[in-house]
Design an enzyme around this catalytic site. Structure first.
Site, short mmCIF file in Angstrom:
data_model
loop_
_atom_site.label_atom_id
_atom_site.label_comp_id
_atom_site.label_asym_id
_atom_site.label_seq_id
_atom_site.Cartn_x
_atom_site.Cartn_y
_atom_site.Cartn_z
N LYS A 84 16.58 35.48 -38.06
CA LYS A 84 16.44 34.09 -38.49
C LYS A 84 16.07 33.17 -36.79
O LYS A 84 16.59 33.54 -36.06
CB LYS A 84 17.70 33.42 -39.11
CG LYS A 84 17.43 32.15 -39.15
CD LYS A 84 19.01 31.74 -40.30
CE LYS A 84 18.77 30.31 -40.79
NZ LYS A 84 20.26 30.16 -41.46
N SER A 119 19.61 27.87 -45.98
CA SER A 119 18.51 27.64 -44.96
C SER A 119 17.96 28.96 -44.65
O SER A 119 16.69 28.77 -44.00
CB SER A 119 19.15 27.12 -43.71
OG SER A 119 20.06 27.76 -42.94
N SER A 138 24.30 29.42 -46.41
CA SER A 138 22.78 29.52 -46.08
C SER A 138 22.27 31.06 -46.15
O SER A 138 20.93 31.05 -45.96
CB SER A 138 22.48 28.92 -44.61
OG SER A 138 22.34 27.51 -44.91
#
Lengths: 95, 481, 485
Positions: free
Chosen positions: C75, C150, C174
């Site tokens: 990420k 997210s 997330s």
């Protein structure tokens, strides 16, 4: 919960943000709506409860006072938008 | 109304840099100086994703400072964020302590103008990080940010508004500085900013209960400007009130050149620091055992040293007080006594010539460039008669300029005392020849005349002649006449 | 099955049997990226060429550690030295971290190779990955739907077979919510199990790095790599190391599962409820004791979450000022303008919204009413979970009230978007571990996930319970993303 335009502008100033006129209106509405929802914390049965500050009860995590140098000046400055003589350059600040 | 009709109320917030090897939240060195941004790492530069880790020595030093100033040490303490934007504060928040400082409710004793003991209460001592430095760019018209000082550990020592004159403020600061030096938590070098004060001043009519509105002078780093600043503020505030005005609560900048305070305009809006508990750090919970250990590691404090000097070295009250006022002077004294076994001489040199030169040069005792070895050797050279006190005074001056062994100094300068009887006799005879009046005076019973003659001889030999021998030979020779 | 469809433990088996090579594995993922990335848009930076070079190096040096040369996706809010870390923000468009996050050091120690940095909501603020400055990631099951957020890039990349597994971060759901939306496994460990050093902070007291994998066993393998105390993060826990792959086959017989009734109310989609009921039935069939319980703090937890997360974010994002790194405005004549314009132009709308909310709740006069109360509610939420964990080994709930929604359908309604976090947020508020496991698809073919919540540092328990389900109901073998257009 009513949030005035002045309040939004004051908050934006504290946060160092510029807001356009339409943003002021939008954020004002968003903030009111979210705060109205957030107000339910006021109904929570929290009388006499401590505040949670650290999530587990750990304490006293310290570091030894020993010098270690990890990065070069070049690495630390590589992302600087403007630098001079190994320092970050900004507009003149009058004390 | 005049100045006598007003009462002055002063509170001081002192920032002292702790003399740890590394910064408060990262392992960068705290050394003063260094090329810009070379004592930095991703943590103190606030690179994204970095986290602080508290230096254990910072906690220990703050607790020491608290114990030495009669504070209660908190068993449950934490760090908080103080949020504001300024280019010398890379995270846009300072990690400080808000509602749970490490130390609270202490006091320091000073003497007021009537030489009565007076307690100045301390509200709190907390730990926090220093900010970086903004340099001016002489060519490009901008400013340049150097973060070498960012993250250097500080303690902030906040007093209650118990101080009622500039004189008391100075005494309080000197006492505090001396305590921090004694316990070796800060080197208190004012010219490097490692001991600096925010000064809050207000006035009120005598008898008035309510405190007047205060103004704050920020970042003062010399005793002289603090005293001048306070005096200026008192006069200014009285003028404002006497002419029917009102004191504004504001932050001021003291300007040493003009001798005036100026309002710091850009801080017109009341600051809202949005303090909240620092989520990246865990709580500090000190145990009884920890506090007891720190307590037992505290060195002897000035009060107790003073008593020892009275008992053991037979110094006078005044001498003992003056010497113990500074840890550096006091250490210099003790080390010199150890090496010479001559407390009187050590005390005299420190309080007379050395203190005078410190004053003239406006430097602090910790900046004395020579060692106790040098002073001890000097005292021994006098005792042995190798040099006179007059020469010794010159050696002291020289030690401040070019510190090295006194024996080397006097050799290089040719200051060795003339103790050869033949050589001295020659000088004595010459002086007697040119001063018949003094000879008459002495014979007429004026013993002082010998002093004059010795003085003349010293002048001619640039202080190098052995004064005892001169004395003896002058008397002998006159008696022969 | 194609190589890119295999789990990491399956790849390891094939490597052990010498049926495939590490080079073939890497090539398979590279080809898959070439084929599908244009549809999915999961990456911000692709580093497959560096991965190739690293693999050559590994083979030259004959490094044979178990995970050496295996690819992973990261990420884009986890700092990687030498590779851009953008947080999907204009603010950090060209930012290159001078250091590696602690989890990256651990990944590098294993000699794993990164295929690139994955898309996300800007600074991890959002639940759809639509708040990325760079691109909108699509859900591999239906390209008109969001992947969740997210960590939407991470979840979509794993689901689409662009990476075998990925790291994400979970502040309020997330990792778990996009896992649920994309039909993969998402593990959010206990706060403190994994070092946060090098994870660009959103809300420091809630953020935790997590894993997105094809199945539970892979989650255990990856957790073994990244868990552990770090002296650079004082909030990271000092605990004995556990081999999580060794705890997976203990069964659920006699295990007590609590089902909080509050998570089955009107707000939860009917098809989701039905899917979860089947999961409950499955656990009962396997011998677990399932009981309804009460967790009467979900609404408070959500309100508390937005107060605390935004307050911390408003402070954490102060450092982005255009001085030392990051976006700097062209329009400024003095310092104040430099600050304001850089921040206003560099941050996106959602980030600014949260900074404003956070600044507001911390500002003078409101601190006690919001922030202080929220910290007390936090204690209430913790206590409520504690009570339940006296009775139950795990708590089971939906991961999200609904399946993945259409792109752009909620972007203009922040509160509605926030309310969708109701199932995941209490876990972060209490600092607990939780895992989302796919358990079926709805009538439109979109994946549904369920969540298992464990007590502090009970990753072993939730992994075992999740694994037991997965062994019976083989989601991966029954359903595959179809890249519907």
């Amino acid at each position: 919960m009513q949030v005035s335009k002045e309040e939004i502008l004051h908050i934006a100033k504290l946060a160092d943000l510029n807001l356009q006129e339409d943003e002021v209106q939008k954020y004002r509405e968003n903030l009111e709506e979210i705060l109205n929802y957030a107000n339910i914390v006021n109904n929570a049965p929290i009388n006499g409860l401590e505040e949670t500050i650290s999530i587990d009860n750990e304490c006293n995590v310290f570091r030894k006072d020993e010098v270690k140098q990890t990065s070069t000046l070049e690495e630390l400055l590589q992302n600087a938008p403007d630098s001079q003589n190994g320092m970050f350059k900004i507009p003149k600040v009058i004390n | 109304m005049s100045r006598e009709d007003y009462e002055v109320v002063i509170g001081l917030e002192v920032h002292a840099e702790l003399s740890t090897k590394t910064k408060i939240f990262c392992s960068c060195p705290t050394e003063f100086g260094g090329e810009p941004n070379t004592h930095c790492c991703p943590i103190c530069m606030a690179m994204p994703g970095t986290l602080p880790v508290l230096n254990e020595k910072v906690v220990e030093y703050a607790v020491k400072a608290g114990l030495a100033t009669n504070c209660e040490i908190s068993r449950d303490s934490k760090n908080d964020r103080k949020n504001y934007f300024y280019p010398d504060l890379p995270k846009a928040y300072q990690i400080s302590q808000f509602d749970k400082p490490l130390c609270e409710n202490g006091y320091i004793e000073i003497e007021d103008k009537n030489e009565q003991k007076k307690k100045i209460r301390l509200t709190r001592i907390h730990i926090e990080e220093d900010a970086g430095k903004l340099n001016h760019d002489d060519f490009g018209g901008g400013s340049l940010v150097d973060l070498n000082r960012a993250g250097v550990p500080l303690i902030e020592i906040v007093s209650e508004p118990d101080i009622s004159s500039s004189d008391e403020a100075e005494k309080y600061l000197r006492k505090l500085k001396s305590i921090l030096e004694y316990i070796e938590v800060s080197d208190c070098k004012m010219q490097e900013g490692s001991f600096r004060a925010d000064v809050n001043v207000s006035i009120r009519k005598k008898g008035e209960k309510k405190l007047g509105t205060r103004t704050e002078m920020k970042n003062m780093n010399s005793f002289r400007s603090i005293v001048r600043g306070i005096e200026y503020e008192i006069d200014r505030q009285i003028d404002v009130i006497e002419s029917g005005g009102k004191i504004e609560q504001e932050t001021l900048r003291w300007d040493d050149v003009s001798g005036k305070t100026f309002s710091m305009r850009d801080k017109e809006d009341a600051q809202d620091y949005r303090y909240f508990p620092e989520p990246d750090l865990v709580a500090i919970r000190l145990t009884e055992e920890y506090i007891a250990n720190v307590k037992s590691s505290l060195p002897e404090l000035p009060e107790s040293r003073k008593q020892r000097y009275l008992d053991k070295y037979k110094l006078t009250e005044r001498e003992a007080k003056l010497i113990t006022a500074s840890k550096y002077l006091s250490n210099l004294f003790e080390e010199t006594v150890l090496k010479t076994n001559n407390p009187k001489a050590a005390c005299n040199w420190i309080l007379s010539d050395i203190s005078r030169i410190l004053n003239e040069k406006e430097i602090e005792p910790n900046e004395i460039p020579f060692t106790s070895d040098n002073l001890a050797e000097l005292i021994k050279l006098i005792e042995k008669g190798t040099i006179s006190s007059a020469i010794a005074k010159k050696v002291i001056e020289e030690l401040f300029e070019n510190p090295k062994e006194p024996s080397k100094i006097i050799e290089e300068k040719g200051w060795i005392q003339i103790s050869d009887e033949g050589a001295i006799k020659e000088i004595v005879l010459k002086i007697l020849e040119t001063n018949p009046q003094s000879v008459q005076d002495y014979k007429g019973g004026k013993d002082k005349a010998i002093g004059f003659l010795v003085g003349q001889a010293m002048k001619q030999t640039k202080g190098k002649a052995n004064p005892q021998m001169l004395n003896k030979l002058f008397i002998e020779e006159i008696n022969k006449m | 099955m194609e190589i890119y469809e295999l789990t990491v433990h399956e790849l390891l088996e094939k490597l052990d049997k010498k049926e495939i090579t590490k080079k073939e594995i890497l090539t398979s993922f590279q080809n898959r990226i070439k084929e599908k990335e244009k549809d999915v848009q999961a990456f911000i930076t692709i580093t497959d060429k560096q991965a190739e070079e690293q693999l050559e190096e590994i083979e030259k040096e004959n490094i044979t550690t178990r995970l050496a040369g295996l690819p992973i996706g990261i990420k884009d809010n986890i700092c990687t030295k030498g590779v851009k870390t953008t947080c999907a923000s204009r603010m950090l468009e060209n930012f290159i971290s001078p250091y590696d996050a602690t989890v990256m050091e651990k990944i590098n120690d294993e000699k794993m190779v990164s295929l690139g940095k994955l898309n996300m909501d800007e600074f991890a603020m959002g639940g759809s990955t639509e708040h990325s400055y760079f691109k909108k990631t699509k859900n591999p099951w239906n390209l008109n739907k969001v992947p969740g957020g997210s960590s939407g890039g991470s979840a979509a990349a794993v689901a689409a077979g662009l990476v075998p597994w990925a790291l994400g971060s979970d502040t309020g759901g997330s990792v778990r919510q996009p896992a649920s939306f994309c039909g993969v496994v998402g593990l959010k460990p206990t706060y403190g199990l994994i070092s946060r050093y090098g994870l660009v902070a959103f809300a420091s007291s809630l953020d935790q790095i997590g894993t997105l994998t094809k199945d539970v066993e892979d989650a255990a393998i990856l957790l073994n790599v990244i868990a552990g105390h770090d002296e650079k993060d004082t909030t990271s826990a000092t605990r004995e190391k556990i081999d999580y792959t060794k705890v997976l086959n203990k069964g659920v017989k006699g295990l007590r599962i609590g089902i909080p009734k509050e998570y089955f109310g009107d707000g939860i989609n009917k098809e989701v409820k039905e899917a979860i009921n089947k999961v409950i039935k499955q656990y009962q069939d396997m011998g677990a004791i399932v009981e309804e319980c009460s967790l009467d703090v979900a609404d408070y937890a959500l309100a508390t979450y937005y107060i605390i997360a935004c307050a911390e974010a408003s402070s954490n994002l102060g450092r982005f000022d255009g001085i030392r790194y990051g976006y700097r405005t062209k329009e400024f004549s003095n310092l104040k303008e430099l600050y304001k314009n850089s921040r206003s132009e560099g941050f996106g709308e959602e980030v600014k919204r949260r900074i404003i909310l956070g600044t507001y709740v911390l500002s003078s006069g409101y601190y006690d009413a919001y922030y202080k109360k929220a910290q007390q509610v936090r204690t209430l939420v913790k206590n409520e979970f504690e009570k339940n964990f006296k009775k139950y080994d795990v708590i089971l709930s939906p991961t999200a009230p609904n399946v993945a929604f259409d792109l752009a359908s909620k972007i203009d309604n922040p509160l509605e978007m926030y309310l969708a976090d109701v199932c995941t947020v209490p876990v972060n508020i209490a600092g607990l571990p939780a895992i989302s496991i796919p358990c079926g698809v709805n009538s439109e073919g979109m994946p549904i996930g369920f969540q298992l919540i464990g007590n502090h540092f009970e990753e072993a328990t939730i992994l075992n319970v999740a694994h037991a389900y997965e062994q019976e109901r083989k989601f991966r073998q029954n359903y595959k993303p179809e890249f519907k257009k």
